[in-house]
Design an enzyme around this catalytic site. Structure first.
Site, PDB file in Angstrom:
ATOM      1  N   LYS A  50      16.368  35.126  14.163  1.00 38.76           N
ATOM      2  CA  LYS A  50      15.642  34.019  14.804  1.00 38.76           C
ATOM      3  C   LYS A  50      15.954  32.702  14.100  1.00 38.76           C
ATOM      4  CE  LYS A  50      12.168  37.025  16.700  1.00 38.76           C
ATOM      5  NZ  LYS A  50      10.938  37.784  16.565  1.00 38.76           N
ATOM      6  N   GLN A  94       5.619  38.136  13.416  1.00 41.24           N
ATOM      7  CA  GLN A  94       6.555  39.241  13.625  1.00 41.24           C
ATOM      8  C   GLN A  94       5.796  40.571  13.606  1.00 41.24           C
ATOM      9  OE1 GLN A  94       9.952  38.769  14.210  1.00 41.24           O
ATOM     10  NE2 GLN A  94       9.956  40.951  14.692  1.00 41.24           N
ATOM     11  N   ASP A 117       5.944  33.397  21.849  1.00 44.44           N
ATOM     12  CA  ASP A 117       6.165  34.778  22.310  1.00 44.44           C
ATOM     13  C   ASP A 117       5.391  35.042  23.601  1.00 44.44           C
ATOM     14  OD1 ASP A 117       8.051  36.170  20.864  1.00 44.44           O
ATOM     15  OD2 ASP A 117       6.652  36.869  19.320  1.00 44.44           O
TER      16      ASP A 117
END
Ligand code: NAD
Length: 281
Positions: A50, A94, A117
């Site tokens: 990322k 995460q 997200d």
């Protein structure tokens, strides 16, 4: 006749180039913060991807690596600290989190404007309402890949296999919002083959290697294989590629299909979040 292979890598590359050009036009730097708790090797790898992706397109990124022993309140403090920083436009926690930490609570602590997200209950609720603000990355990438084939959604029969909150449900909602006639299948669907064979668009996200074979595909269908299964060190999808490509019109490979698009969509969501925040939304 053999199916056209949908080149997720190439489409992701085009997407990154487009994002890079848009970032260059901004008068400020979009910023992404990734929070990792503990040292799960796969998470460490994903987080470093990322950061590398951000660097490529000119998005600022920072990693907040917290120890395995972090308490829920320490994690929430970190997230709230990031919520308060105006130069951070996107926040990712995460997953998976170490045992003892509540991921639902952690995710929902993210400011919904920074939820790149798209996994907060509020943003998923917006999706259900037909308002697509920040949408989960894999489903968003799946839609882009389907569109790349020239396939339209309106009135088309779309079948999704898998009903997770991260993939199956949002993909189904995105297609429903685009006026497809959507069937959502799961582990208790009595006759998966009969459902799948009706599909003009078939999205498979079950995490079961080889679940879908050529005999379950409507000739000419667009087949998107989201599944990732590690078999003898190699990545395999949920679709039996060899038999499926003889029947489908277009099909994604694994690797090189949905995976690269998921990564590119995180950058796109960060850009969208940054622009929304700059506009005061
Ligand atoms: P999950 O385990 O949360 O959900 C799996 C879903 O598949 C469930 O709804 C279940 O009902 C359904 N299912 C399982 N077995 C089935 C069967 N035999 N028949 C019909 N349905 C069945 O998984 P997830 O997070 O949605 O991920 C699904 C797959 O996609 C996994 O392989 C995951 O690794 C992969 N994935 C890939 C990406 C990517 O970027 N390529 C991103 C996210 C997930």
């Amino acid at each position: 006749m053999s199916a056209s292979i949908i080149d997720g890598k190439a489409i992701a590359q085009e997407t990154r180039e487009r994002i890079k050009a848009q970032v260059a036009e901004l008068t400020f730097l979009p910023g992404l913060a990734v929070v990792q708790v503990g040292d799960d090797p796969a998470s460490t790898r994903y987080v470093s991807h990322k950061q590398k992706d951000c660097e490529q397109v000119g998005i600022y990124s920072e990693k907040h690596h917290l120890p395995e022993t972090t308490s829920q309140s320490e994690l929430l403090d970190t997230i709230r600290g990031l919520n308060a920083r105006s130069e951070i436009h996107g926040i990712i926690v995460q997953l998976p989190l170490p045992n003892g930490l509540d991921s639902h609570v952690a995710i929902n602590a993210i400011d919904i404007r920074k939820d790149v997200d798209g996994c907060t209950t509020a943003n998923l609720g917006e999706l259900v309402s037909g308002n697509e603000r920040l949408v989960p990355c894999t489903p968003r990438g799946t839609i882009t890949l389907i569109q790349s084939t020239g396939m339209t959604f309106e009135g088309k029969k779309a079948v999704v296999i898998g009903r997770s909150i991260l993939v199956g449900k949002p993909v189904a909602l995105l297609m429903l919002n685009r006026h497809a006639v959507v069937t959502l299948c799961h582990s208790r669907t009595p006759d998966l083959g009969a459902e799948a064979r009706e599909a003009d668009i078939l999205v498979v996200a079950a995490g079961r290697r080889g679940l879908v074979t050529g005999g379950m595909i409507k000739p000419g269908a667009v087949v998107i294989d989201v599944g990732i299964n590690v078999v003898e060190g190699k990545l395999k999808g949920d679709v039996d590629f060899e038999s499926a490509k003889e029947v489908a019109g277009h099909i994604t490979p694994v690797p090189g299909g949905v995976g690269p698009m998921t990564r590119a969509m995180l950058l796109e969501n960060t850009l969208i979040a940054a622009k929304m925040q700059a506009a005061g939304d």
